[in-house]
Each structure stands twice: as C-alpha cells, then as structure tokens.
Design a protein around this motif. Structure first.
Motif, PDB file in Angstrom:
ATOM      1  N   CYS A  96     -57.592-104.849 -25.307  1.00 21.47           N
ATOM      2  CA  CYS A  96     -56.656-105.963 -25.065  1.00 21.47           C
ATOM      3  C   CYS A  96     -56.108-105.913 -23.641  1.00 21.47           C
ATOM      4  N   SER A  97     -55.397-106.959 -23.267  1.00 21.85           N
ATOM      5  CA  SER A  97     -54.733-107.019 -21.966  1.00 21.85           C
ATOM      6  C   SER A  97     -53.466-107.846 -22.107  1.00 21.85           C
ATOM      7  N   SER A  98     -52.723-107.932 -21.036  1.00 25.48           N
ATOM      8  CA  SER A  98     -51.449-108.650 -21.101  1.00 25.48           C
ATOM      9  C   SER A  98     -51.080-109.217 -19.742  1.00 25.48           C
ATOM     10  N   LEU A  99     -50.278-110.262 -19.788  1.00 23.99           N
ATOM     11  CA  LEU A  99     -49.692-110.865 -18.590  1.00 23.99           C
ATOM     12  C   LEU A  99     -48.212-111.093 -18.848  1.00 23.99           C
ATOM     13  N   LEU A 141     -53.083-110.528 -25.135  1.00 29.27           N
ATOM     14  CA  LEU A 141     -54.417-111.128 -25.168  1.00 29.27           C
ATOM     15  C   LEU A 141     -55.416-110.179 -25.836  1.00 29.27           C
ATOM     16  N   LYS A 142     -56.327-110.728 -26.615  1.00 26.18           N
ATOM     17  CA  LYS A 142     -57.337-109.919 -27.298  1.00 26.18           C
ATOM     18  C   LYS A 142     -58.612-109.788 -26.470  1.00 26.18           C
ATOM     19  N   THR A 143     -58.472-109.838 -25.186  1.00 28.47           N
ATOM     20  CA  THR A 143     -59.581-109.706 -24.259  1.00 28.47           C
ATOM     21  C   THR A 143     -59.103-108.957 -23.026  1.00 28.47           C
ATOM     22  N   LYS A 144     -60.038-108.387 -22.298  1.00 34.99           N
ATOM     23  CA  LYS A 144     -59.718-107.789 -21.006  1.00 34.99           C
ATOM     24  C   LYS A 144     -60.139-108.703 -19.855  1.00 34.99           C
ATOM     25  N   ASN A 145     -60.586-109.885 -20.200  1.00 39.05           N
ATOM     26  CA  ASN A 145     -61.062-110.835 -19.205  1.00 39.05           C
ATOM     27  C   ASN A 145     -59.884-111.598 -18.599  1.00 39.05           C
TER      28      ASN A 145
END
Length: 422
Positions: A323-326, A285-289
């Motif tokens: 960024c972030s990830s799941l 993901l290109k967000t940390k939200n």
C-alpha cells in the motif's frame, strides 16, 4: 520546591522540560490532548500512519541531531526531490530554474522578464513580498507562480506580506541557471536542504522519545484560565495548579484569552496577530503506484491543496505492505470549506489528473488544525512585541512557533525550548 509548569507538550514544550531536567529542575507539562507531540505528532488509520502536516529533519544543529539520533537510532535519509504541478503538468522544484516542461512561449516570457529585472536594488529597502518577488524573478514568473502560491499558502496577497521571513527559503537563480533549466531537466538540486531525515519506524514523533523520557506530563489538562496575581492555573475540568514559574508554548492569542483583564493596547495587538488554519486530507491507497516525489507543490488555484506529500515514501513503516499513502495540506480561514468541497477539489482533482485512481482509494480522512502558519503581514513585529512584552511583564515565558509567533521549523521550535533561560 518551586513549581514550574509548562503549557503544551509539543516539541518546544518537551524541549523546555528536557532542558530543565538536565539542570536538576523538575516541571509539570499540561497538555490538552491525550498524547504528546502537538503538530509533530501523528495518527493511525487501519495500519496507515500520518504525521500532522509534513515533517522531516534537515537540521544542522549538533544538539538537535544528537537528541533525534538517540530517540531514533534507525534513520532513513532522503535526497530531496520535490516537484510542482502547474497547469496540470509536472515541473521540477524550484520552478524558477527548472522551466523545461513549460511551453516555449512561457519560457520566453519568463526569461525575457527575468532579464528586465531592476539592477542594483537594495533588498533591505524592499518592504513588500510582492515587490521582492518581482525584483527576484521578473513580473511574469512572480505573477504566475509564487504570487499564486502565496494566496494558497498564506491566504493573502503577496503585497500584504513583509519579507523578513523569506531567508533562504526561496532560491534566487542566476540568468544562466534560468536559461539552462529551460533547455534541460538535468539540473542540479538547488533545494535549500540537501538531506531530509526521518525515523524508520513510528513517524516523525519518534524523534521526541528522549524528550519524553522522565517527563511529567498531565494529559487531558487544557488550561482555560491564568490568574497571574494568584499565580494559579485552572483547567477545563476545574483542576487548579499553583505555579512559581510559567512557560507557555501555546499560541499567543490563546494565552491572551486565558487572562482575566487585558490593556486595550494588548488586546488590539493580539487581534492583529494573524495565522492560517489548515486541513489535512489523508488518503490510504491499495497500490504503490503513486508519484515518486516525497512532496510536491500545486500552483493551480482550482486545486485546493498547496502541498502534497507521501508518508509511505518517507518510511515504508507508515503503510501496510503493498500500500501507499498521500496527505494533502489545505490552508484556509476557519470554517471556509465543507467536507464535500474539500474532497472534490483535492482528491477529486488528483483523480481527474490521473494521478490517483478512484478504485485504488481505501479511505480518505479530513482533520482540521486551527493554527497552521503565522502570517507575516506588515503589522506582525509591532503587534507580536506588544503581546510578548506584556506576557513577560506578567511572568509568562513564551516559546515555540506559536509562542514566539515566528516561522520556526521543527528543530528551531525544539531549540526555542532547549535554550530556555534557567
């Protein structure tokens, strides 16, 4: 010099090799993949790192913690904060003593059922997981929460499972705790682990560094045949290895398939060993939200994943800056889902719940694991004993989660190798 071979360079196989080296015994580890780690390994996509299923260390074992600390001196320590999704709503985990987010009607039903639970039941007389759940939590909660989750995680009904695996994995609250958790979200953490530890860099696999140092591992060496009379191993590429001692961390059914002839009793027992397969659906993901929880469970059956976790929350090193990830875990039978259905009923569902935004998704990745969790049905102990006794008779020592065919956490799998009789 005796030739000792270990099948599989997962955490238990590496532990066995390490234990032997410390006693002056050399060994060769044969690994089918191009790297070590097994289910404790990881993979990278465009600067994002994903473990193969969720991994933390919460071991209380002194030797395990010593080895992990030597391997990764810089460790991130997390206080567990798991949550649940139920009917699209967020509920603190464990749900049984955190009912605050539910409707007043459901709270009332759960509490009244909790009060009606049978008293003075001898837990040792309970043989079905469904019965255990009803006795512990009452009918309504059992039917709407853990019995639903059982179908998603274990791929069977709760009455098809026995109870020896439960241990301290499911919290058993008092009536006072249930009532208190229905009135407020300010409840104490009752998760069975009080601290989760994770390497600051390199993913969970970094914890294995000391085990790999000086290990003799032959990669791309998938063993397909074991000749116990000649004490010979054959790999898929045709390489032959003569052994004096053989230690296997591979799944018991796989080992049986490598043998030339099996007694019918052993073949039948092997066919009774059941496990789930699993998909890892990884999202960059290109967000940390993203939700602030390290991991969360999903009770809604229309959403395929049983559990979701965030690699980037475990360590910022697991994702590029900003960024972030799941990663979502879907347990299943082999070949049960097509890719389109997997994505629609996992990533698509989280988008529809406004947990993710479609425009923030950089990529999705789907990977399949043929062995995820051992299923503790009512046949497991007798069938497992028959198989392991037979392999022991042939001189094959079995270790690890799938070699012992047991519900082992990563530290227990490591100990299974470290505690090898030398």
């Amino acid at each position: 010099m005796s030739q000792v071979y270990i099948l599989g360079a997962g955490i238990s196989g590496l532990g066995a090799g390490y234990s032997l080296r410390k006693r002056g015994i050399s060994s060769v580890i044969l690994e089918k993949d191009i790297t070590y780690g097994g289910l404790c390994g990881n993979f990278e996509i465009n600067g994002f790192r994903f473990d193969r299923f969720v991994h933390f260390s919460f071991s209380n074992n002194e030797e395990v913690n010593r080895l992990f600390s030597l391997s990764s001196p810089n460790i991130i320590r997390h206080i567990p904060n798991p949550y649940n999704i139920y009917k699209g709503n967020w509920i603190k985990h464990p749900a049984q003593n955190n009912l605050y987010a539910l409707s007043e009607k459901e709270k009332h039903q759960i509490i009244e059922d909790f009060k009606k639970r049978p008293k003075n039941v001898d837990i040792n007389s309970i043989h079905s997981y469904e019965e255990w759940l009803r006795v512990q939590y009452g009918n309504y909660f059992a039917e709407h929460f853990p019995m639903v989750y059982t179908r998603k995680y274990w791929m069977c009904e709760a009455n098809n499972l026995e109870t020896g695996w439960v241990g301290n994995r499911l919290y058993q609250p008092s009536l006072e705790e249930v009532i208190q958790g229905s009135l407020t979200q300010e409840t104490p953490v009752t998760y069975y682990a009080k601290e989760m530890r994770y390497p600051a860099e390199g993913g969970f696999k970094t914890f294995l560094n000391v085990l790999v140092d000086e290990a003799n591992i032959k990669f791309n060496s998938e063993v397909v045949e074991i000749n116990t009379e000649k004490r010979m191993l054959r790999t898929v590429s045709g390489d032959l290895y003569q052994y004096d001692r053989l230690i296997s961390s591979l799944p018991l059914p796989e080992v049986l398939n490598m043998l030339q002839e099996l007694p019918e009793e052993v073949r039948s027992a092997g066919n009774q060993l059941k496990c789930t397969c699993g998909y890892q659906i990884s999202v960059g993901l290109k967000t940390k939200n993203i939700p602030p929880y390290l991991w969360w469970y999903i009770y809604d059956e229309d959403i395929l994943p049983a559990r979701v976790y965030s690699p980037s929350l475990k360590s910022p090193d697991n994702a590029p800056g900003g960024c972030s990830s799941l990663q979502m875990e879907v347990y299943c039978n082999r070949n049960e889902y097509m890719q389109e259905e997997l994505l629609a009923r996992s990533v698509g569902k989280l988008v529809s719940l406004h947990i993710l935004k479609e425009e923030d998704i950089l990529f999705t990745d789907i990977r399949f694991e043929p062995y995820a969790n051992v299923i503790f049905d009512h046949n497991i102990y007798e069938a497992r004993k028959t198989v392991r006794d037979y392999l022991s008779f042939l001189g094959i020592e079995t270790i690890g989660r799938f070699g012992e065919w047991e519900y082992l956490w990563s530290d227990q799998s490591l100990l299974s190798g470290l505690d090898l009789m030398t």
